[in-house]
Design an enzyme around this catalytic site. Sequence first.
Site, PDB file in Angstrom:
ATOM      1  N   GLY A 173      -4.077   1.232  -1.821  1.00 29.28           N
ATOM      2  CA  GLY A 173      -4.006   2.269  -0.803  1.00 29.28           C
ATOM      3  C   GLY A 173      -3.804   3.628  -1.441  1.00 29.28           C
ATOM      4  O   GLY A 173      -3.638   3.743  -2.652  1.00 29.28           O
ATOM      5  N   THR A 209       2.724  -2.028   1.299  1.00 31.77           N
ATOM      6  CA  THR A 209       1.801  -0.987   0.852  1.00 31.77           C
ATOM      7  C   THR A 209       1.830   0.193   1.824  1.00 31.77           C
ATOM      8  O   THR A 209       1.889   1.359   1.402  1.00 31.77           O
ATOM      9  CB  THR A 209       0.372  -1.550   0.725  1.00 31.77           C
ATOM     10  OG1 THR A 209       0.378  -2.582  -0.272  1.00 31.77           O
ATOM     11  CG2 THR A 209      -0.617  -0.465   0.321  1.00 31.77           C
ATOM     12  N   GLU A 213       2.895   4.013   1.055  1.00 30.48           N
ATOM     13  CA  GLU A 213       1.968   5.135   1.278  1.00 30.48           C
ATOM     14  C   GLU A 213       2.504   6.114   2.309  1.00 30.48           C
ATOM     15  O   GLU A 213       2.339   7.331   2.167  1.00 30.48           O
ATOM     16  CB  GLU A 213       0.590   4.614   1.688  1.00 30.48           C
ATOM     17  CG  GLU A 213      -0.101   3.720   0.651  1.00 30.48           C
ATOM     18  CD  GLU A 213      -0.271   4.383  -0.720  1.00 30.48           C
ATOM     19  OE1 GLU A 213      -0.220   5.630  -0.792  1.00 30.48           O
ATOM     20  OE2 GLU A 213      -0.436   3.645  -1.715  1.00 30.48           O
ATOM     21  N   HIS A 222       6.350   8.954  -6.621  1.00 29.59           N
ATOM     22  CA  HIS A 222       6.643   7.709  -7.324  1.00 29.59           C
ATOM     23  C   HIS A 222       7.970   7.841  -8.056  1.00 29.59           C
ATOM     24  O   HIS A 222       8.287   8.898  -8.621  1.00 29.59           O
ATOM     25  CB  HIS A 222       5.515   7.372  -8.299  1.00 29.59           C
ATOM     26  CG  HIS A 222       4.268   6.921  -7.604  1.00 29.59           C
ATOM     27  ND1 HIS A 222       3.006   7.311  -8.013  1.00 29.59           N
ATOM     28  CD2 HIS A 222       4.089   6.112  -6.530  1.00 29.59           C
ATOM     29  CE1 HIS A 222       2.099   6.763  -7.226  1.00 29.59           C
ATOM     30  NE2 HIS A 222       2.732   6.028  -6.318  1.00 29.59           N
ATOM     31  N   ALA A 244      11.285   5.264 -16.882  1.00 22.00           N
ATOM     32  CA  ALA A 244      10.139   5.523 -17.754  1.00 22.00           C
ATOM     33  C   ALA A 244       8.824   5.384 -17.007  1.00 22.00           C
ATOM     34  O   ALA A 244       8.277   6.368 -16.515  1.00 22.00           O
ATOM     35  CB  ALA A 244      10.182   4.592 -18.962  1.00 22.00           C
TER      36      ALA A 244
HETATM   37 ZN   LIG Z   1       2.017   5.580  -4.560  1.00 21.55          ZN
END
Ligand SMILES: [Zn+2]
Length: 496
Positions: A173, A209, A213, A222, A244
């Site tokens: 996605g 997902t 999103e 993220h 990391a």
């Molecule tokens: Zn993402």
Amino acid sequence: MAANDTPRVRNCGTMLVHERLLRTDPSYLSARVASENRAWEAATFRIAGRTGITVIPVVVHVVYRTNTQNIADTQIQSQIEVLNRDFRKTNPDAASTPAAFSALVADARIEFELATTDPQGNPTTGITRTQTNVASFGSDDGVKSAGSGGVDAWPADRYLNIWVCELGGGLLGYAQFPGGPAATDGVVILHSGFGTNGTAAAPFNLGRTATHEIGHWVNLRHIWGDDGSGCSGDDFVTDTPNQAGSNTGMPSFPRVSCNNGPNGDLFMNYMDYTDDAGMFMFTHGQVTRMQATLDGDRISIGYQKPAPVTLKFRDDINTLKFRDDVATLKFRDDVVTLKFRDDNTTLKFIDDNNTLKFRDDIATLKFRDDMVTNPRLDPIKDPQLDKPPIMDRAKMPSGDLAQGTTSDRSLQRVGPAPFILSTPHHSTAWARSYAGAYEDTMAAYEAQIAEYEQFLEQYSEAEAAGQLTASDIAEAEQLYAEYVRLVDEYYQLSNG
Ligand SMILES: [Zn+2]
């Protein structure tokens, strides 16, 4: 596409879209800067705009080439349910958060519902279905336009657009951050990574997902900071550990990177790259960012969820108890008069609900007339009980009685009187087969008239003492009307 085409590792195209818009849309960069400034201010100065829970209207655009891709309404509904758990911290697996991170788990205060009104104001299911000849879409927004085999967005200032389709390139996605073009605003989800049933396929069949999103859609980055595997990237959230690179699959706690021991990465966060079963929480810092977006770029969307309706009783509910078997305790709809029905096995009311009154002091939940403990209530079934009391024969009521005075004491109250709201008709019927019936009938009238007088006198005294409520006065007036009627009957019988 069959389920075996589902990606094995999470791959999100949001940063590809972000970088493309930075290159191609000059206004996007300034919008992003403004968004980040608002997010920083909200976090730094603890600015709170929307309170409570925001409900976001959603339109799901199903774009399909095969019948399989034309997912069922139930699959869409299952996705909405997942979102409403994940964004309200009611998902059961939130409890799996390691103790070291449990204080971070936060309620995002966002709920989602399929739109019920379309952009033209007409009723809608919140689902559109468009057949296409495009084999699979990519992160180039092709699915968001009718001209490229997809379907156009609904107005992004009022709806969250979710396109569900076949995606190529291993994409699960992608989303568009706030500040981008309205025509492409929303999220795109691979149909086999959408919802929890139908074509949804493991390990992306728990609806996460879309959670991930939509997290981007309200400005979450993220969690590892999108710097590859380095330690200098930032998700602009202070309560998420520096991390990391992305975590995939189902990591074990702890997973240390960037000297973030002993607890390590927050890999169970929705904004990492784990399998659906491995992600189950947002943090307070992320919620601040999301809410700042609802107060900024997305200020026009959604509405505040109304507070739940609470059924209140006038009196201390702690003392008003119903039996557990509420299935048989029914209320009628007409709450103005709050009527009970007769079909409860132990709680019985007389049928004439118009005269059923509750006293104000509900602490003991008293009814005026207790059929169980008041044997005088049931004279019809027992002629002996219905027999008029033996009494000293009183004289006829004086004319004053008919005028409603209560000063005439020519009628003496003797013996147990019939129930106050009963009438002497029972006695009349009984009298037909009883020697001396007339005299006894008249005596019953006299006794009841005397009883009414006594009650009216009590009302008068209570009124003089200022103890009567408005409803008490109404009752007294009703009683007086009954009294006058009774006296009239008495005179008619005595003259007939
Ligand atoms: Zn993402």
